[in-house]
Design a protein around this motif. Structure first.
Motif, PDB file in Angstrom:
ATOM      1  N   VAL A 122      40.963 119.007  72.919  1.00  0.00           N
ATOM      2  CA  VAL A 122      40.733 120.317  73.537  1.00  0.00           C
ATOM      3  C   VAL A 122      39.781 121.149  72.686  1.00  0.00           C
ATOM      4  CG1 VAL A 122      41.830 122.494  74.182  1.00  0.00           C
ATOM      5  CG2 VAL A 122      42.922 120.339  74.772  1.00  0.00           C
ATOM      6  N   GLN A 123      39.981 121.152  71.368  1.00  0.00           N
ATOM      7  CA  GLN A 123      39.097 121.906  70.484  1.00  0.00           C
ATOM      8  C   GLN A 123      37.654 121.415  70.580  1.00  0.00           C
ATOM      9  OE1 GLN A 123      41.662 121.396  66.898  1.00  0.00           O
ATOM     10  NE2 GLN A 123      41.321 123.571  66.596  1.00  0.00           N
ATOM     11  N   THR A 124      37.468 120.112  70.614  1.00  0.00           N
ATOM     12  CA  THR A 124      36.114 119.555  70.728  1.00  0.00           C
ATOM     13  C   THR A 124      35.446 119.993  72.029  1.00  0.00           C
ATOM     14  OG1 THR A 124      36.779 117.618  69.435  1.00  0.00           O
ATOM     15  CG2 THR A 124      34.761 117.439  70.716  1.00  0.00           C
ATOM     16  N   VAL A 125      36.204 119.961  73.118  1.00  0.00           N
ATOM     17  CA  VAL A 125      35.657 120.313  74.429  1.00  0.00           C
ATOM     18  C   VAL A 125      35.268 121.789  74.474  1.00  0.00           C
ATOM     19  CG1 VAL A 125      36.211 120.545  76.880  1.00  0.00           C
ATOM     20  CG2 VAL A 125      36.872 118.484  75.643  1.00  0.00           C
ATOM     21  N   ILE A 126      36.109 122.663  73.940  1.00  0.00           N
ATOM     22  CA  ILE A 126      35.819 124.097  74.037  1.00  0.00           C
ATOM     23  C   ILE A 126      34.802 124.550  72.989  1.00  0.00           C
ATOM     24  CG2 ILE A 126      38.067 124.608  75.036  1.00  0.00           C
ATOM     25  CD1 ILE A 126      38.994 125.590  72.324  1.00  0.00           C
ATOM     26  N   TYR A 127      34.617 123.788  71.905  1.00  0.00           N
ATOM     27  CA  TYR A 127      33.598 124.128  70.915  1.00  0.00           C
ATOM     28  C   TYR A 127      32.198 123.757  71.395  1.00  0.00           C
ATOM     29  CZ  TYR A 127      37.290 124.603  67.342  1.00  0.00           C
ATOM     30  OH  TYR A 127      38.387 124.984  66.621  1.00  0.00           O
ATOM     31  N   PHE A 128      32.105 122.724  72.217  1.00  0.00           N
ATOM     32  CA  PHE A 128      30.811 122.132  72.561  1.00  0.00           C
ATOM     33  C   PHE A 128      29.815 123.124  73.173  1.00  0.00           C
ATOM     34  CE2 PHE A 128      28.053 119.724  75.490  1.00  0.00           C
ATOM     35  CZ  PHE A 128      27.383 118.954  74.547  1.00  0.00           C
ATOM     36  N   PRO A 129      30.209 123.995  74.113  1.00  0.00           N
ATOM     37  CA  PRO A 129      29.220 124.910  74.715  1.00  0.00           C
ATOM     38  C   PRO A 129      28.519 125.815  73.710  1.00  0.00           C
ATOM     39  CG  PRO A 129      31.224 124.868  76.024  1.00  0.00           C
ATOM     40  CD  PRO A 129      31.523 124.120  74.765  1.00  0.00           C
ATOM     41  N   HIS A 130      29.166 126.109  72.593  1.00  0.00           N
ATOM     42  CA  HIS A 130      28.542 126.982  71.586  1.00  0.00           C
ATOM     43  C   HIS A 130      27.246 126.395  71.057  1.00  0.00           C
ATOM     44  CE1 HIS A 130      28.123 129.578  68.057  1.00  0.00           C
ATOM     45  NE2 HIS A 130      27.992 128.477  67.341  1.00  0.00           N
ATOM     46  N   PHE A 131      27.147 125.066  71.016  1.00  0.00           N
ATOM     47  CA  PHE A 131      25.988 124.405  70.428  1.00  0.00           C
ATOM     48  C   PHE A 131      24.875 124.134  71.450  1.00  0.00           C
ATOM     49  CE2 PHE A 131      29.698 123.316  67.875  1.00  0.00           C
ATOM     50  CZ  PHE A 131      29.268 123.696  66.611  1.00  0.00           C
ATOM     51  N   ILE A 132      25.080 124.560  72.682  1.00  0.00           N
ATOM     52  CA  ILE A 132      24.055 124.418  73.712  1.00  0.00           C
ATOM     53  C   ILE A 132      23.289 125.734  73.814  1.00  0.00           C
ATOM     54  CG2 ILE A 132      23.592 123.861  76.126  1.00  0.00           C
ATOM     55  CD1 ILE A 132      26.246 122.414  76.231  1.00  0.00           C
ATOM     56  N   LEU A 172      27.178 137.272  83.697  1.00  0.00           N
ATOM     57  CA  LEU A 172      26.843 137.399  82.279  1.00  0.00           C
ATOM     58  C   LEU A 172      28.094 137.379  81.415  1.00  0.00           C
ATOM     59  CD1 LEU A 172      24.064 140.176  82.162  1.00  0.00           C
ATOM     60  CD2 LEU A 172      23.762 137.713  81.885  1.00  0.00           C
ATOM     61  N   ILE A 173      29.102 138.142  81.833  1.00  0.00           N
ATOM     62  CA  ILE A 173      30.325 138.277  81.032  1.00  0.00           C
ATOM     63  C   ILE A 173      31.058 136.937  80.954  1.00  0.00           C
ATOM     64  CG2 ILE A 173      32.482 139.525  80.734  1.00  0.00           C
ATOM     65  CD1 ILE A 173      29.821 141.203  80.649  1.00  0.00           C
ATOM     66  N   TRP A 174      31.289 136.304  82.101  1.00  0.00           N
ATOM     67  CA  TRP A 174      32.105 135.095  82.115  1.00  0.00           C
ATOM     68  C   TRP A 174      31.371 133.901  81.523  1.00  0.00           C
ATOM     69  CZ3 TRP A 174      36.794 136.293  82.227  1.00  0.00           C
ATOM     70  CH2 TRP A 174      37.255 137.337  83.022  1.00  0.00           C
ATOM     71  N   SER A 175      30.059 133.843  81.686  1.00  0.00           N
ATOM     72  CA  SER A 175      29.310 132.746  81.051  1.00  0.00           C
ATOM     73  C   SER A 175      29.288 132.908  79.535  1.00  0.00           C
ATOM     74  CB  SER A 175      27.881 132.685  81.603  1.00  0.00           C
ATOM     75  OG  SER A 175      27.172 133.883  81.352  1.00  0.00           O
ATOM     76  N   GLU A 176      29.229 134.152  79.055  1.00  0.00           N
ATOM     77  CA  GLU A 176      29.290 134.399  77.609  1.00  0.00           C
ATOM     78  C   GLU A 176      30.654 133.991  77.055  1.00  0.00           C
ATOM     79  OE1 GLU A 176      28.422 136.135  73.744  1.00  0.00           O
ATOM     80  OE2 GLU A 176      27.122 135.566  75.416  1.00  0.00           O
ATOM     81  N   ILE A 177      31.720 134.342  77.761  1.00  0.00           N
ATOM     82  CA  ILE A 177      33.070 133.965  77.319  1.00  0.00           C
ATOM     83  C   ILE A 177      33.218 132.448  77.295  1.00  0.00           C
ATOM     84  CG2 ILE A 177      35.522 134.053  77.917  1.00  0.00           C
ATOM     85  CD1 ILE A 177      35.041 136.847  79.036  1.00  0.00           C
ATOM     86  N   TRP A 178      32.760 131.790  78.356  1.00  0.00           N
ATOM     87  CA  TRP A 178      32.870 130.326  78.433  1.00  0.00           C
ATOM     88  C   TRP A 178      32.113 129.655  77.289  1.00  0.00           C
ATOM     89  CZ3 TRP A 178      28.696 126.926  79.521  1.00  0.00           C
ATOM     90  CH2 TRP A 178      29.080 125.590  79.642  1.00  0.00           C
ATOM     91  N   LYS A 179      30.977 130.200  76.924  1.00  0.00           N
ATOM     92  CA  LYS A 179      30.154 129.580  75.888  1.00  0.00           C
ATOM     93  C   LYS A 179      30.726 129.797  74.485  1.00  0.00           C
ATOM     94  CE  LYS A 179      25.325 129.278  74.320  1.00  0.00           C
ATOM     95  NZ  LYS A 179      25.551 129.396  72.878  1.00  0.00           N
ATOM     96  N   GLU A 180      31.270 130.968  74.207  1.00  0.00           N
ATOM     97  CA  GLU A 180      31.621 131.330  72.834  1.00  0.00           C
ATOM     98  C   GLU A 180      33.110 131.390  72.539  1.00  0.00           C
ATOM     99  OE1 GLU A 180      29.447 131.429  70.605  1.00  0.00           O
ATOM    100  OE2 GLU A 180      27.616 131.510  71.814  1.00  0.00           O
ATOM    101  N   VAL A 181      33.962 131.294  73.561  1.00  0.00           N
ATOM    102  CA  VAL A 181      35.396 131.470  73.306  1.00  0.00           C
ATOM    103  C   VAL A 181      35.945 130.391  72.387  1.00  0.00           C
ATOM    104  CG1 VAL A 181      36.123 130.167  75.366  1.00  0.00           C
ATOM    105  CG2 VAL A 181      37.628 131.922  74.408  1.00  0.00           C
TER     106      VAL A 181
END
Length: 308
Positions: A122-132, A172-181
C-alpha cells in the motif's frame, strides 16, 4: 590577567578545533544543501531591487533608473492581479483544509495495518504518484477526462470537467491530494514509530480501544509534528502550485484558475515586464512571512508549541 585571557582563548580554540574534527563529516554532508540555499534562495534576493526600478536588460540592475513604488501601484491597479490573488487564496485555502489532514489520517490508518507485506504494498502504491511530474499527470488527466476518448465518453458527456470553470478548482484540489497524500505520510509515520510502545501496552491493560489509543496517545504524541508542518504550510499559502495549474489551465478557466505565479509568468516574464514580476514576487514573500508569523503566534497561544 592577560595570561588568563590567553589561556581561555587557547582553550576555546582547541575545543572548536576538536568539535570540527569530530563533526567534520557531518558538516560536509550538509554543505551541498547549504550551498544550494545560498545560491538559489539567498543570492537572488539581491535582484528584488528591480521591483523598485525601471529595469532594462541593456542597463542592468545597477544602471536602471529608480522608479519607487511605480510597479506596485500598477500591480495593485490591475483587475487581473486581484482575480489572480483571489484564486490563489481560494485554491491554497482549499488545499490546506482538505489536503493537510489527508496524510495525517492516512498515516494513522496505515499504522493500524497488521500485515507488514500488505502495508508495504500500500505504501509503495500511494508513494508512486509523487514521483510523476505534473507534465505526465496533466497529459493523463486530459486523456482520461476527454469527452471523445476518455471515461466521460462512455457516459455520453460532451464536455470535459477541465473545461468547466465550476469544476476546475475541485479537480485541482483532488488531483493534488491524490499525488501528494502518500508522500506526506512519511513524516507522520516516522513520528508515530517514535512513540513509546509501553504507552499502548498500558492503555490495553486499562481496556482502551484502538480508537481511544489513537485519540489519546497517537495524536497527542505527534501533535508537535502536525503543528510544525501546519505552520510551514501556512507560510506557503500564496504558493498554489505553479506546475499543476500551468499544465492544466487554459483561457476558458482563467477566471477561476489564474494564480499569482501564472499571472507573473504570463504578464511579467513572457511580456518582458520583469519589474512588475519582481513586485508581485516580493508581495507574495511579504504576505507569506506575515502568515508564517501569525500562524506561529496563534499556535503558541493555543497549544504552547511553535517554531520559536
Amino acid at each position: 590577567m592577560y595570561s588568563q585571557t590567553a589561556k581561555l582563548t587557547t582553550t576555546k580554540s582547541k575545543k572548536n578545533r576538536s568539535k570540527w574534527q569530530y563533526y567534520k563529516y557531518y558538516y560536509l554532508l550538509i554543505a551541498p544543501g547549504l550551498l544550494y540555499f545560498a545560491l538559489f534562495h539567498y543570492v537572488p534576493m539581491a535582484g528584488l531591487v528591480i521591483a523598485f526600478k525601471d529595469f532594462k536588460l541593456s542597463q542592468g540592475i545597477l544602471g536602471s533608473e529608480w522608479a519607487g513604488l511605480k510597479w506596485f501601484n500598477l500591480l495593485f491597479a490591475a483587475p487581473d492581479f486581484w482575480v489572480a490573488l483571489r484564486n490563489t487564496i481560494l485554491i491554497s485555502f482549499y488545499k490546506l483544509i482538505f489536503g493537510f489532514p489527508a496524510p495525517v489520517i492516512l498515516a494513522l490508518l496505515l499504522n493500524e495495518v497488521i500485515n507488514p507485506l500488505f502495508k508495504r504494498v500500500v505504501q509503495t502504491v500511494i508513494y508512486f504518484p509523487h514521483f510523476i511530474s505534473w507534465v505526465v499527470l496533466g497529459g493523463l488527466m486530459f486523456t482520461i477526462l476527454s469527452p471523445d476518448s476518455g471515461i466521460f465518453a462512455i457516459f455520453g458527456s460532451k464536455s470535459s470537467p477541465l473545461m468547466e470553470p465550476d469544476q476546475f478548482r475541485s479537480l485541482l484540489i483532488w488531483s493534488e491530494i491524490w499525488k501528494e497524500v502518500g508522500w506526506g505520510t512519511v513524516i507522520y509515520l516516522a513520528a508515530i514509530t517514535g512513540i513509546n510502545p509501553e504507552l499502548y501496552e498500558a492503555s490495553k491493560i486499562d481496556g482502551a480501544s484502538r480508537f481511544k489509543q489513537v485519540l489519546y496517545i497517537t495524536l497527542p504524541s505527534i501533535s508537535g509534528t502536525i503543528i510544525l508542518l501546519m505552520i510551514l504550510k501556512t507560510g506557503h499559502l500564496l504558493n498554489a502550485g505553479f506546475d499543476q495549474v500551468f499544465i492544466l489551465y487554459h483561457p476558458l478557466v482563467y477566471n477561476v484558475a489564474d494564480i499569482l505565479d501564472t499571472y507573473v509568468y504570463r504578464v511579467g516574464l513572457t511580456l518582458g515586464r520583469f519589474s512588475i514580476a519582481a513586485a508581485a514576487g516580493l508581495f507574495k514573500s511579504v504576505v507569506g512571512l506575515l502568515m508564517l508569523l501569525f500562524t506561529n503566534w496563534l499556535a503558541r497561544r493555543i497549544t504552547g508549541q511553535g517554531l520559536w
